[in-house]
Write a protein that holds these residues in place. Structure first.
Motif, PDB file in Angstrom:
ATOM      1  N   ASN A 115      -7.121   0.780  -7.353  1.00  0.00           N
ATOM      2  CA  ASN A 115      -6.410  -0.235  -6.568  1.00  0.00           C
ATOM      3  C   ASN A 115      -7.037  -1.591  -6.859  1.00  0.00           C
ATOM      4  O   ASN A 115      -7.689  -2.195  -6.022  1.00  0.00           O
ATOM      5  CB  ASN A 115      -6.483   0.097  -5.075  1.00  0.00           C
ATOM      6  CG  ASN A 115      -5.859   1.439  -4.772  1.00  0.00           C
ATOM      7  OD1 ASN A 115      -4.866   1.819  -5.379  1.00  0.00           O
ATOM      8  ND2 ASN A 115      -6.444   2.171  -3.842  1.00  0.00           N
ATOM      9  N   ASP A 116      -6.839  -2.050  -8.071  1.00  0.00           N
ATOM     10  CA  ASP A 116      -7.558  -3.200  -8.607  1.00  0.00           C
ATOM     11  C   ASP A 116      -6.607  -4.027  -9.451  1.00  0.00           C
ATOM     12  O   ASP A 116      -6.082  -3.553 -10.440  1.00  0.00           O
ATOM     13  CB  ASP A 116      -8.731  -2.689  -9.447  1.00  0.00           C
ATOM     14  CG  ASP A 116      -9.500  -3.779 -10.157  1.00  0.00           C
ATOM     15  OD1 ASP A 116      -9.166  -4.964 -10.007  1.00  0.00           O
ATOM     16  OD2 ASP A 116     -10.452  -3.432 -10.872  1.00  0.00           O
ATOM     17  N   HIS A 117      -6.407  -5.275  -9.060  1.00  0.00           N
ATOM     18  CA  HIS A 117      -5.451  -6.123  -9.752  1.00  0.00           C
ATOM     19  C   HIS A 117      -5.995  -6.722 -11.040  1.00  0.00           C
ATOM     20  O   HIS A 117      -5.258  -7.404 -11.760  1.00  0.00           O
ATOM     21  CB  HIS A 117      -5.014  -7.262  -8.829  1.00  0.00           C
ATOM     22  CG  HIS A 117      -4.142  -6.823  -7.705  1.00  0.00           C
ATOM     23  ND1 HIS A 117      -4.404  -7.145  -6.381  1.00  0.00           N
ATOM     24  CD2 HIS A 117      -3.006  -6.079  -7.686  1.00  0.00           C
ATOM     25  CE1 HIS A 117      -3.464  -6.620  -5.617  1.00  0.00           C
ATOM     26  NE2 HIS A 117      -2.608  -5.978  -6.371  1.00  0.00           N
ATOM     27  N   ASN A 169       0.795  -1.223   0.000  1.00  0.00           N
ATOM     28  CA  ASN A 169       0.000   0.000   0.000  1.00  0.00           C
ATOM     29  C   ASN A 169       0.831   1.278   0.000  1.00  0.00           C
ATOM     30  O   ASN A 169       0.396   2.325   0.488  1.00  0.00           O
ATOM     31  CB  ASN A 169      -0.958   0.024   1.200  1.00  0.00           C
ATOM     32  CG  ASN A 169      -2.209  -0.784   0.927  1.00  0.00           C
ATOM     33  OD1 ASN A 169      -2.383  -1.351  -0.152  1.00  0.00           O
ATOM     34  ND2 ASN A 169      -3.093  -0.860   1.904  1.00  0.00           N
ATOM     35  N   SER A 210     -12.615   0.058  -7.003  1.00  0.00           N
ATOM     36  CA  SER A 210     -11.700   0.479  -5.933  1.00  0.00           C
ATOM     37  C   SER A 210     -10.741   1.581  -6.359  1.00  0.00           C
ATOM     38  O   SER A 210      -9.601   1.634  -5.919  1.00  0.00           O
ATOM     39  CB  SER A 210     -10.907  -0.719  -5.403  1.00  0.00           C
ATOM     40  OG  SER A 210     -10.260  -0.397  -4.197  1.00  0.00           O
ATOM     41  N   SER A 213      -0.189   1.508  -4.523  1.00  0.00           N
ATOM     42  CA  SER A 213      -1.527   2.094  -4.604  1.00  0.00           C
ATOM     43  C   SER A 213      -1.457   3.587  -4.299  1.00  0.00           C
ATOM     44  O   SER A 213      -0.453   4.085  -3.781  1.00  0.00           O
ATOM     45  CB  SER A 213      -2.471   1.404  -3.613  1.00  0.00           C
ATOM     46  OG  SER A 213      -2.034   1.615  -2.283  1.00  0.00           O
ATOM     47  N   GLY A 214      -2.539   4.282  -4.636  1.00  0.00           N
ATOM     48  CA  GLY A 214      -2.627   5.706  -4.356  1.00  0.00           C
ATOM     49  C   GLY A 214      -2.623   6.571  -5.597  1.00  0.00           C
ATOM     50  O   GLY A 214      -3.097   7.710  -5.574  1.00  0.00           O
ATOM     51  N   ARG A 256      -3.314   4.985  -8.862  1.00  0.00           N
ATOM     52  CA  ARG A 256      -3.854   4.094  -9.885  1.00  0.00           C
ATOM     53  C   ARG A 256      -2.740   3.287 -10.578  1.00  0.00           C
ATOM     54  O   ARG A 256      -2.815   2.951 -11.761  1.00  0.00           O
ATOM     55  CB  ARG A 256      -4.689   4.857 -10.919  1.00  0.00           C
ATOM     56  CG  ARG A 256      -5.871   5.597 -10.311  1.00  0.00           C
ATOM     57  CD  ARG A 256      -6.689   6.352 -11.348  1.00  0.00           C
ATOM     58  NE  ARG A 256      -7.337   5.453 -12.274  1.00  0.00           N
ATOM     59  CZ  ARG A 256      -8.506   4.835 -12.059  1.00  0.00           C
ATOM     60  NH1 ARG A 256      -9.134   5.003 -10.913  1.00  0.00           N
ATOM     61  NH2 ARG A 256      -9.022   4.055 -12.977  1.00  0.00           N
ATOM     62  N   GLN A 257      -1.725   2.924  -9.799  1.00  0.00           N
ATOM     63  CA  GLN A 257      -0.613   2.149 -10.356  1.00  0.00           C
ATOM     64  C   GLN A 257      -1.051   0.802 -10.896  1.00  0.00           C
ATOM     65  O   GLN A 257      -0.587   0.361 -11.953  1.00  0.00           O
ATOM     66  CB  GLN A 257       0.468   1.931  -9.280  1.00  0.00           C
ATOM     67  CG  GLN A 257       1.229   3.189  -8.871  1.00  0.00           C
ATOM     68  CD  GLN A 257       0.687   3.790  -7.595  1.00  0.00           C
ATOM     69  OE1 GLN A 257      -0.532   3.772  -7.363  1.00  0.00           O
ATOM     70  NE2 GLN A 257       1.558   4.355  -6.766  1.00  0.00           N
ATOM     71  N   GLN A 258      -1.932   0.123 -10.177  1.00  0.00           N
ATOM     72  CA  GLN A 258      -2.267  -1.261 -10.521  1.00  0.00           C
ATOM     73  C   GLN A 258      -3.000  -1.388 -11.847  1.00  0.00           C
ATOM     74  O   GLN A 258      -2.946  -2.446 -12.493  1.00  0.00           O
ATOM     75  CB  GLN A 258      -3.103  -1.877  -9.393  1.00  0.00           C
ATOM     76  CG  GLN A 258      -2.345  -2.025  -8.082  1.00  0.00           C
ATOM     77  CD  GLN A 258      -3.244  -2.454  -6.938  1.00  0.00           C
ATOM     78  OE1 GLN A 258      -4.358  -2.929  -7.151  1.00  0.00           O
ATOM     79  NE2 GLN A 258      -2.763  -2.282  -5.714  1.00  0.00           N
ATOM     80  N   SER A 260       2.092  -1.099 -14.697  1.00  0.00           N
ATOM     81  CA  SER A 260       1.859  -2.466 -14.228  1.00  0.00           C
ATOM     82  C   SER A 260       2.137  -3.470 -15.340  1.00  0.00           C
ATOM     83  O   SER A 260       2.618  -4.576 -15.090  1.00  0.00           O
ATOM     84  CB  SER A 260       0.419  -2.610 -13.725  1.00  0.00           C
ATOM     85  OG  SER A 260       0.163  -3.915 -13.269  1.00  0.00           O
ATOM     86  N   ASN A 288       2.535   4.418  -2.036  1.00  0.00           N
ATOM     87  CA  ASN A 288       2.315   5.160  -3.277  1.00  0.00           C
ATOM     88  C   ASN A 288       3.634   5.199  -4.053  1.00  0.00           C
ATOM     89  O   ASN A 288       4.270   6.242  -4.199  1.00  0.00           O
ATOM     90  CB  ASN A 288       1.822   6.573  -2.964  1.00  0.00           C
ATOM     91  CG  ASN A 288       1.222   7.261  -4.183  1.00  0.00           C
ATOM     92  OD1 ASN A 288       1.274   6.751  -5.299  1.00  0.00           O
ATOM     93  ND2 ASN A 288       0.657   8.435  -3.968  1.00  0.00           N
TER      94      ASN A 288
END
Length: 578
Positions: free
Chosen positions: A427-429, A338, A424, A385-386, A388-390, A395, A340
């Protein structure tokens, strides 16, 4: 006499030349230097290395690959380069397992019957799809209807702190709701997408079960699933991340337990229980005339300072389970939890984390004095996260680096987490969107395209490669059984770079073909878009809809193999054979 001698000399010279030409034709050892990035003299033929213990039977299903030339568009190539990649066709690092490209199915993201989703998964060719979920596996009952649960489970499970969890819920395999997938539709998805499965059986039931013999009851239940599976699934594992205080069964109410188990799980306890499960499941497989492989849960990093139950998990598990497991299961989410994280932090983790992970497992096994077994990384992604990295293209770049490092470190089974998840706020895989505002469900996110082109343009063997002139360019080279050679180039920096490629022990053909992937300009460093050869998405998420028929860029090898790799971009390149 002089004329005769000259004639004889001429004839001998002709014979020698003819013999040399025949030898050249047979062995291809005399080649004119064409300046095309390939070998210019004698070459050494490649030899496959032995199969590493960490790969084992996961390479049994290895398939030779034939490169199929795509439609092409001729492009001019850059002329100036300060970075050079040298790939050696004769130095094989590892065969590339088709079990490496797997993914996970999440049971709360529809019945997976959407035609577009099925087509995209088929094109992606994950080859293996894990079910029924991650932590949900330890509260999953495959043969019960929606809302059903066995009579011998508590109404409420315990949280990590020992308090009752009012949100306790059990999952069922016989669901008909549109938002959850049934077990039968999971099997159907495997068939439709030409995939096989890996199933995680419910170990948590052995801990929180209220029967007189909860371990035997849970093991018998797992064995019944093996029987009902009827040989469709070869790979199984017992439980999910059971060392974690987030997992069902980590902590139990000892006042309700009837076989004297401790309140908090230990590795020794899980390893002991694993043997009971494995014996029951193998007996079930034998009864129906099939062979299965069963994996055991280990930690991916040093567990000496973990939470109470997780302390020294691996040593406890391995000492108790002995030789019973067929393979070792680890999960890894690479980046700090978690945080950023910046792109620099995210893209540094594949090389910094993968080799130590493999080393940790191997060292754990060695210290326990048990036999080494193959390693399965059947959950992996990033925790960043924080921003929208995922769900960003970063990614996707990270995914390419992970696959490259796994092959280099001789891991031959992996499943990314996961096909779909939820909104989310980034923050969504999920590889595909699900319940994301303003976007149709199952729209492919950027990582989809990176995974698709990696598998399409990476051969069936990794060959060695080195980079000079930059620490920001990463290369993973490969060869195809059909004879072509390729290089995947990753630029971890924020600046475009031009790279020249030289092949050792390889005679290049006339052309090379490549796809260039780069992020968009939205959302700062974490664009939710990706362009492929400058073709982007119609909407705000993902990449081009026509990715499967998109033309590759093509340039001639005469004068050398040179490409521009965009800032934090990836180039997937394959060169013709001579």
């Amino acid at each position: 006499m002089k004329v005769i001698i000259n004639s004889v000399f001429t004839i001998l010279l002709a014979l020698i030349t003819l013999t040399a030409c025949k030898k050249d034709k047979k062995t291809d050892t005399t080649v004119v230097d064409t300046g095309n990035g390939g070998a210019t003299g004698p070459i050494t033929s490649p030899t496959d290395p032995g199969i590493a213990v960490s790969q084992g039977f996961f390479l049994d299903s290895w398939i030779a690959k034939t490169f199929t030339k795509p439609a092409t568009t001729s492009v001019a190539k850059p002329t100036a380069s300060s970075v050079t990649v040298t790939a050696d066709f004769a130095q094989v690092v590892s065969k590339v397992s088709n079990n490496l490209f797997g993914n996970n199915m999440n049971p709360f993201t529809s019945q997976y019957t959407d035609a577009g989703l099925v087509k995209n998964i088929t094109n992606l060719s994950p080859n293996i799809i894990r079910a029924p979920g991650g932590s949900l596996s330890d509260v999953y009952f495959y043969d019960l209807p929606a809302g059903g649960k066995p009579a011998d489970v508590p109404a409420q499970l315990l949280k990590a702190d020992g308090s009752a969890d009012p949100a306790t819920g059990y999952w069922s395999g016989m669901v008909t709701d549109s938002w959850s997938i049934s077990l039968s539709n999971y099997y159907s998805l495997l068939q439709k997408t030409n995939s096989t499965g890996i199933i995680t059986v419910n170990y948590g039931y052995a801990r929180y079960g209220l029967s007189d013999h909860p371990v035997e009851t849970a093991a018998h239940y797992a064995a019944q699933w093996v029987r009902n599976d009827k040989g469709r699934t070869k790979l199984w594992e017992v439980g999910n991340e059971n060392f974690g205080n987030w997992e069902a069964g980590y902590r139990i109410d000892v006042s309700k337990n009837k076989d004297g188990q401790p309140e908090i799980i230990t590795g020794q306890l899980y390893g002991t229980h694993f043997k009971v499960f494995a014996d029951s499941m193998r007996k079930a497989a034998s009864d129906i005339g099939v062979s299965i492989k069963i994996g055991i849960v280990l930690t991916e990093t040093d567990d000496q300072n973990n939470t109470t139950g997780g302390q020294n998990w691996n040593s406890g598990v391995l000492s108790a389970a002995g030789s019973s497991p067929d393979f070792f299961v680890v999960h890894n989410y690479y980046t700090p939890y978690n945080q950023n994280s910046t792109p620099e932090v995210i893209l540094a983790t594949p090389s910094a984390v993968t080799a130590p992970m493999v080393s940790w497992v191997n060292n754990s096994v060695q210290k326990a004095g048990v036999a080494q077994k193959p390693i399965a990384l059947d959950e992996w992604n990033i925790f960043a996260s924080g921003s929208r990295q995922q769900v960003s293209y970063v990614s996707g770049v990270h995914a390419v680096l992970v696959l490259g490092e796994l092959i280099k470190n001789q891991v031959s089974m992996a499943c990314r987490w996961d096909l779909a998840n939820g909104g989310s706020d980034g923050n969504d895989h999920g590889l595909f969107t699900f319940n994301q505002d303003g976007t149709a469900n199952f729209t492919p996110r950027p990582a989809f395209y990176y995974l698709y082109y990696f598998q399409k343009y990476f051969g069936d063997r990794m060959i060695s490669s080195t980079v000079s002139g930059s620490t920001d360019i990463v290369s993973y080279a490969s060869s195809f059984t059909s004879g072509e050679a390729g290089v995947t180039l990753i630029n971890k920096s924020g600046t475009d770079q031009v790279v020249s490629i030289n092949f050792k022990n390889y005679y290049t053909g006339s052309n090379y073909y490549y796809y260039t992937l780069k992020g968009g300009t939205d959302n700062g460093s974490y664009s939710g878009k990706v362009t492929v050869n400058n073709n982007g998405p119609a909407g705000d998420v993902g990449g081009p809809a026509g990715y499967a028929s998109l033309a590759a860029n093509s340039s001639g090898t005469s004068g050398g193999i040179t490409v521009s790799v965009p800032a934090r971009g990836v180039v997937f390149l394959v060169c013709d054979k001579k």
